[in-house]
Design an enzyme around this catalytic site. Structure first.
Site, mmCIF file in Angstrom:
data_model
loop_
_atom_site.group_PDB
_atom_site.id
_atom_site.type_symbol
_atom_site.label_atom_id
_atom_site.label_comp_id
_atom_site.label_asym_id
_atom_site.label_seq_id
_atom_site.Cartn_x
_atom_site.Cartn_y
_atom_site.Cartn_z
ATOM 1 N N ARG A 51 0.955 -1.105 -0.025
ATOM 2 C CA ARG A 51 -0.002 0.003 -0.020
ATOM 3 C C ARG A 51 0.685 1.134 0.066
ATOM 4 O O ARG A 51 0.439 2.346 -0.637
ATOM 5 C CB ARG A 51 -1.118 -0.076 1.150
ATOM 6 C CG ARG A 51 -1.718 1.293 1.549
ATOM 7 C CD ARG A 51 -2.772 1.252 2.376
ATOM 8 N NE ARG A 51 -3.038 0.447 3.359
ATOM 9 C CZ ARG A 51 -2.157 0.650 4.548
ATOM 10 N NH1 ARG A 51 -1.294 1.557 4.627
ATOM 11 N NH2 ARG A 51 -2.040 -0.134 5.395
ATOM 12 N N TYR A 68 -16.679 16.175 -15.372
ATOM 13 C CA TYR A 68 -17.022 14.912 -15.287
ATOM 14 C C TYR A 68 -18.142 14.612 -14.286
ATOM 15 O O TYR A 68 -17.838 15.183 -13.186
ATOM 16 C CB TYR A 68 -15.956 14.007 -15.042
ATOM 17 C CG TYR A 68 -16.404 12.492 -15.123
ATOM 18 C CD1 TYR A 68 -16.297 11.758 -16.392
ATOM 19 C CD2 TYR A 68 -16.092 11.845 -14.038
ATOM 20 C CE1 TYR A 68 -16.611 10.393 -16.130
ATOM 21 C CE2 TYR A 68 -16.364 10.468 -13.688
ATOM 22 C CZ TYR A 68 -16.854 9.557 -15.039
ATOM 23 O OH TYR A 68 -16.999 8.310 -14.877
ATOM 24 N N ASP A 119 -7.699 18.490 -14.426
ATOM 25 C CA ASP A 119 -8.193 17.125 -15.064
ATOM 26 C C ASP A 119 -7.749 17.033 -16.354
ATOM 27 O O ASP A 119 -8.438 17.456 -17.195
ATOM 28 C CB ASP A 119 -9.644 16.647 -14.598
ATOM 29 C CG ASP A 119 -9.954 15.194 -15.054
ATOM 30 O OD1 ASP A 119 -9.172 14.847 -16.057
ATOM 31 O OD2 ASP A 119 -10.885 14.690 -14.638
ATOM 32 N N LYS A 175 -8.911 5.835 -19.463
ATOM 33 C CA LYS A 175 -9.126 6.279 -20.984
ATOM 34 C C LYS A 175 -8.084 6.250 -21.777
ATOM 35 O O LYS A 175 -7.386 5.082 -21.964
ATOM 36 C CB LYS A 175 -9.981 7.659 -20.736
ATOM 37 C CG LYS A 175 -10.650 8.002 -19.663
ATOM 38 C CD LYS A 175 -12.056 7.190 -19.720
ATOM 39 C CE LYS A 175 -13.147 7.197 -18.453
ATOM 40 N NZ LYS A 175 -13.289 8.326 -17.873
HETATM 41 C C1 LIG Z 1 -13.740 8.655 -16.456
HETATM 42 C C2 LIG Z 1 -13.226 10.178 -16.106
HETATM 43 C C3 LIG Z 1 -12.852 10.240 -14.700
HETATM 44 C C4 LIG Z 1 -13.199 9.313 -13.571
HETATM 45 O O1 LIG Z 1 -12.287 8.062 -13.766
HETATM 46 P P1 LIG Z 1 -12.393 6.717 -13.390
HETATM 47 O O2 LIG Z 1 -11.330 6.247 -14.010
HETATM 48 O O3 LIG Z 1 -13.786 6.248 -14.323
HETATM 49 O O4 LIG Z 1 -12.933 6.768 -12.026
HETATM 50 C C5 LIG Z 1 -12.570 11.793 -14.323
HETATM 51 N N1 LIG Z 1 -12.538 12.746 -15.190
HETATM 52 C C6 LIG Z 1 -12.585 12.499 -16.519
HETATM 53 C C7 LIG Z 1 -12.484 13.769 -17.383
HETATM 54 C C8 LIG Z 1 -13.187 11.156 -17.059
HETATM 55 O O5 LIG Z 1 -13.594 11.160 -18.303
#
Ligand SMILES: *Cc1c(COP(=O)(O)O)cnc(C)c1O
Length: 378
Positions: A46, A98, A170, A195
């Site tokens: 961890r 998001y 982000d 993604k």
């Molecule tokens: C999918 C997404 C998230 C969240 O990520 P997860 O891996 O699904 O928890 C956060 N920000 C954006 C822009 C996203 O497309």
């Protein structure tokens, strides 16, 4: 080092001991100590794991930061970053973030007294206007989903700095291949590595990068304390995905440009959202701060019925949530990713019932265009 080289040679390359050119998967939870408290850098997975560490070093390099952190999902990464703040602190957040980010802020972190205001961060004056006494951070998502709005990261970070706020970005849609918020003044970069970074629709993961050691120590403290870490197998899959990130992003963008041109000409399509086209309101900023425009496109076909018809006809665009993978995906934000947002709020954000979002994959562009052509036919 140029980005494409960095994708292969950044972070930790292979294995020193055996010469293996791929970082081994250290499927292990604990480590033998030479004496009590006397370990060789790893004590419990961890706290730290060599495969995860290799990924964390790599993402830190790619984002031009100081320290990287890998989490079990993008939301776990975001939550850990928000835990740098305390009860009574206030954050300013891009209004069309998001959906999961909106949810964790308004339905979970609010329970612990974290205050938030959602604003249009594309408008820098709105940032300045909404800063309060207890504001501690500016949280940006750029480009946003699904209308691909852009925030001027440098402009926003300058305002944040002037007021002593941290800037968090982000960067999921652009990836470190196209955009590096830290070089534009951001303090923390977040990714849903589920993604583009993973890129093959086979891992759920999150990454965070910070631009200074002290912040790094604080975030490691939260990561280790709350424990939402990424496992070694998934860490390895991300390292593997990252090796082809450049190739994938270049190919995706080539395909996307052709698809956007096709959509712009199509009589059924009333509006196309893509930061790469000159009519996009933030095109100039997008061009200035990112090296590419990405593979996300939204377009309006006028009605829920027409959108449903298109979705029922496509062959190569898979109807699914998520984005950023080698296969093209298609969705209706109003019914899927953004269904939890109230209808009037959706209208404000221009998320109409006829809005279709596509994540362009790396299939042959001609096939993808032919597919959309037949699906858009009456
Ligand atoms: C999918 C997404 C998230 C969240 O990520 P997860 O891996 O699904 O928890 C956060 N920000 C954006 C822009 C996203 O497309």
């Amino acid at each position: 080092m140029k980005k494409k080289t960095q994708l292969i040679h950044g972070g930790i390359f292979g294995d020193e001991v055996t010469g293996a050119v791929s970082v081994p998967i250290y499927q292990v939870s604990t480590y033998k100590q030479d004496g009590p408290g006397n370990h060789r850098g790893y004590e419990y997975s961890r706290t730290g794991n060599p495969t995860r560490h290799a990924l964390e070093e790599l993402i830190s390099d790619l984002e031009e930061g100081k320290r990287g952190f890998a989490f079990g999902s993008g939301m776990a990464a975001m939550t850990a970053v928000m835990m740098l703040f305390k009860q009574g602190d206030h954050v300013l957040i891009t209004d069309d973030v998001y959906g999961g980010s909106y949810r964790v802020i308004t339905k979970v972190l609010n329970r612990f007294g974290l205050e938030a205001t959602f604003i249009n961060t594309s408008d820098l004056q709105s940032i300045e206007k909404n800063i309060k006494e207890n504001t501690k951070a500016l949280f940006l998502e750029t480009p946003t989903n699904p209308t691909l709005k852009i925030t001027d990261i440098e402009g926003a970070a300058n305002i944040a700095k002037k007021h002593g706020l941290l800037t968090i970005v982000d960067n999921t849609f652009s990836t470190p291949y196209w955009q590096n918020p830290i070089t534009l003044g951001a303090d923390i970069v977040l990714h849903s590595a589920t993604k583009y970074i993973g890129g093959h629709s086979d891992v759920v993961a999150g990454l965070a990068v910070v631009n200074d050691e002290k912040l790094g120590d604080e975030l490691h403290f939260v990561q280790n304390s709350t424990g939402g870490v990424l496992g070694p197998q998934d860490s390895w899959l991300l390292i593997r995905g990252i090796k082809t990130l450049g190739l994938r992003m270049e190919e995706t963008e080539k395909n996307t440009k052709q698809i956007v041109n096709f959509l712009l000409e199509h009589e059924m399509v009333s509006k196309v959202y893509y930061p790469g086209i000159e009519s996009h309101p933030n095109h100039e900023i997008a061009k200035k701060q990112a090296r590419g425009f990405g593979g996300m496109v939204s377009f309006d076909v006028g009605s829920a019925e027409k959108a449903a018809d298109v979705l029922s006809k496509v062959k190569y665009f898979t109807l699914a949530e998520s984005l950023g993978a080698v296969e093209s995906l298609i969705s209706i934000p109003a019914l899927m990713t953004h269904a939890s947002i109230p209808a009037d709020r959706r209208a404000e954000l221009k998320i109409t019932d006829g809005l279709i979002r596509i994540s362009v994959g790396i299939e042959d562009a001609e096939d993808l265009i032919d597919d959309l052509k037949q699906a858009l036919q009456n």
